[in-house]
Design a protein around this motif. Structure first.
Motif, PDB file in Angstrom:
ATOM      1  N   LEU A  87      -7.384   5.073   4.351  1.00 55.39           N
ATOM      2  CA  LEU A  87      -7.077   3.700   4.752  1.00 55.39           C
ATOM      3  C   LEU A  87      -7.336   3.490   6.235  1.00 55.39           C
ATOM      4  O   LEU A  87      -7.927   2.477   6.637  1.00 55.39           O
ATOM      5  CB  LEU A  87      -5.622   3.370   4.409  1.00 55.39           C
ATOM      6  CG  LEU A  87      -5.159   1.953   4.758  1.00 55.39           C
ATOM      7  CD1 LEU A  87      -5.983   0.914   4.019  1.00 55.39           C
ATOM      8  CD2 LEU A  87      -3.673   1.779   4.424  1.00 55.39           C
TER       9      LEU A  87
ATOM     10  N   ASP B  20      -9.777   4.303  -0.223  1.00 56.57           N
ATOM     11  CA  ASP B  20      -9.744   3.222   0.758  1.00 56.57           C
ATOM     12  C   ASP B  20      -9.717   1.861   0.065  1.00 56.57           C
ATOM     13  O   ASP B  20      -8.936   0.973   0.432  1.00 56.57           O
ATOM     14  CB  ASP B  20     -10.950   3.328   1.684  1.00 56.57           C
ATOM     15  CG  ASP B  20     -11.003   2.213   2.717  1.00 56.57           C
ATOM     16  OD1 ASP B  20      -9.950   1.915   3.329  1.00 56.57           O
ATOM     17  OD2 ASP B  20     -12.080   1.632   2.919  1.00 56.57           O
TER      18      ASP B  20
ATOM     19  N   LYS C 111      -6.629  -0.713   0.384  1.00 56.25           N
ATOM     20  CA  LYS C 111      -6.896  -2.014   1.013  1.00 56.25           C
ATOM     21  C   LYS C 111      -6.557  -3.160   0.075  1.00 56.25           C
ATOM     22  O   LYS C 111      -6.012  -4.187   0.504  1.00 56.25           O
ATOM     23  CB  LYS C 111      -8.366  -2.103   1.426  1.00 56.25           C
ATOM     24  CG  LYS C 111      -8.684  -1.396   2.724  1.00 56.25           C
ATOM     25  CD  LYS C 111     -10.140  -1.586   3.101  1.00 56.25           C
ATOM     26  CE  LYS C 111     -10.449  -0.936   4.442  1.00 56.25           C
ATOM     27  NZ  LYS C 111     -11.891  -1.029   4.776  1.00 56.25           N
TER      28      LYS C 111
ATOM     29  N   GLU D   8       0.827  -1.206   0.000  1.00 59.65           N
ATOM     30  CA  GLU D   8       0.000   0.000   0.000  1.00 59.65           C
ATOM     31  C   GLU D   8       0.863   1.259   0.000  1.00 59.65           C
ATOM     32  O   GLU D   8       0.507   2.276  -0.612  1.00 59.65           O
ATOM     33  CB  GLU D   8      -0.974   0.002   1.187  1.00 59.65           C
ATOM     34  CG  GLU D   8      -0.357   0.172   2.550  1.00 59.65           C
ATOM     35  CD  GLU D   8       0.160  -1.118   3.178  1.00 59.65           C
ATOM     36  OE1 GLU D   8       0.329  -1.149   4.406  1.00 59.65           O
ATOM     37  OE2 GLU D   8       0.387  -2.101   2.422  1.00 59.65           O
TER      38      GLU D   8
END
Length: 475
Positions: A259, A297, A301, A143
């Motif tokens: 996040l 998000d 993820k 990420e």
């Protein structure tokens, strides 16, 4: 058959240094370019593919200036902004954001780290973000890699300063710096105890460290970056003339908040309000806030879960936080405690080992902790178990605690066993954990234990203080 650990060693052969060393042999004239005086930055390091945009250029330029000036004995002019050693997206972004802010904030403002001096012209403060993670471990968080690529930073993290790139050992550098700023962490690691703590921004429990730090903010937001970004915006908007705030910085901040707050669905009012302020400065200002944060998000993820190719060693070190803990023992006043957070069950991790046995996993764990000289290690595993009539989505969150206490570095056999028993008793009797022995507990060996529990928020934030208290009170 190659194990994941062997592939790690093979990957290391193809580092920049190895490739350039090879070229020095086969390419006439390259050797003179490759060979440098000791402690100089190799010239081939920077001409590689670079990030574009103001943020990348600033970060890379700051890193080079910092390294050069530390070698020239100018450490007292620098402020180092650092997050926790786990190096997650929140910690990294908060450090980058505040260091960018400090380096652009003029001394004739009302900034709280120094008193304004009308007799001196405004000039930027020397500040740099430090990632307390080795450079070769940064990509273990996909990420982070995605977020940095999205804001056009250089590949290979060449724009960022990591703990293993410091020109001096941390203990030595700490005493020379103007000071440090802590983000997403309530107290400095032991190697930085010699440094003056100028500011703290955190969303964890206040441990009372550096009471004179300014700003000193502990607030229960979903993301620590929210706190840092809010303070940055407040000071930026008070300036007679704002410095340039690149959209890449704003969008990296929004990634981190999205996040940590589940796309603001779990965000506090401050997370939401600050995100709205940031959105107006981003390239997404014409879009709706919740739609943007939900999209970010989901992207973060998806990347965060892309860990299928990691071996046990990399799973242990990708989110490892550890430091020295002082005890009441006269013989062993300090021990090294570390905790790893892994989003897979122990059974799943065991399948990633060569022989697929319980002790194969513990052998890899032992090699890693011996390498970093950890005396106590805990692997905090979490996964979802599919069951009928359990929660709305039919899945139950399961957590595991794997404890190992190692003799050979600081502790002898008897002391290691005594410390293990103290920690084991604490976990067995803790009403906050309510742990049960793992289903293969009979396969464990000396000073190894695994528990299972179902506490919803039973990760590192719950476990670490409990274990630290047990270690501090051990005699």
């Amino acid at each position: 058959m190659f194990t994941n650990e062997k592939w790690d060693k093979i990957d290391a052969l193809y580092s920049v240094d190895a490739i350039c060393g090879f070229l020095a042999v086969i390419c006439p004239g390259f050797e003179n370019t490759y060979k440098q005086k000791e402690n100089e930055t190799p010239p081939y390091y920077w001409p590689l593919e670079e990030g574009v945009g103001h943020f990348s250029q600033w970060s890379k330029s700051t890193k080079r200036q910092f390294v050069d000036e530390i070698r020239l004995g100018k450490a007292s002019e620098w402020v180092v902004v650092m997050g926790n050693e786990g190096g997650d997206l929140d910690s990294m972004t908060a450090a980058l954001t505040w260091s960018y802010h400090l380096s652009h904030l003029a001394l004739n403002t009302t900034h709280t780290l120094s008193q304004p001096d009308p007799n001196h012209p405004p000039h930027p403060k020397k500040a740099i973000a430090l990632l307390q993670t080795p450079r070769d471990a940064l990509d273990l968080r996909p990420e982070n890699k995605l977020a940095l690529r999205n804001v056009q930073m250089s590949p290979g993290h060449r724009d960022l300063l990591t703990i293993d790139e410091l020109p001096l050992p941390a203990e030595e550098l700490a005493k020379q710096l103007k000071g440090i700023v802590l983000v997403d962490h309530p107290q400095p690691l032991s190697v930085w105890e010699g440094a003056r703590v100028l500011s703290i921004f955190d969303h964890h429990k206040d441990r009372g460290n550096a009471p004179d730090a300014r700003p000193r903010i502990f607030e229960g937001t979903a993301s620590c970056t929210t706190i840092v970004a809010r303070e940055m915006l407040n000071e930026l908007e008070e300036l007679p003339k704002e410095y340039h705030m690149p959209h890449e910085v704003v969008e990296l901040i929004l990634d981190a908040i999205a996040l940590d707050s589940d796309g603001l669905k779990k965000g506090t009012p401050e997370d939401k309000f600050t995100s709205r302020r940031l959105l107006k400065r981003s390239n997404w200002k014409s879009e709706k806030l919740l739609e943007v944060m939900d999209r970010l998000d989901n992207e973060m993820k998806k990347a965060k879960k892309d860990l299928e190719d990691l071996g046990v060693r990399d799973l242990l070190r990708r989110d490892w936080k550890g430091d020295i803990v002082k005890t009441k023992s006269e013989r062993y006043p300090e021990v090294h405690l570390g905790l790893a957070s892994i989003p897979y069950s122990l059974d799943d991790q065991i399948k990633r080992t060569l022989h697929e046995t319980t002790q194969s996993w513990f052998e890899i764990e032992g090699q890693w902790t011996k390498e970093i000289k950890a005396d106590i290690s805990l692997s905090l595993n979490s996964y979802k178990l599919i069951k009928k009539k359990v929660e709305k989505d039919g899945k139950q969150k399961v957590r595991e605690v794997c404890l190992v206490v190692r003799a050979s570095h600081r502790l002898d056999e008897n002391s290691a066993t005594s410390l293990f028993n103290a920690i084991k008793e604490t976990i067995d009797e803790s009403p906050f954990i309510d742990a049960e022995p793992w289903h293969k507990v009979d396969e464990l060996e000396q000073r190894q234990m695994v528990w299972v529990h179902h506490v919803p928020n039973g990760g590192r934030k719950l476990i670490r203080p409990i274990i630290e208290d047990a270690v501090k009170n051990w005699k």
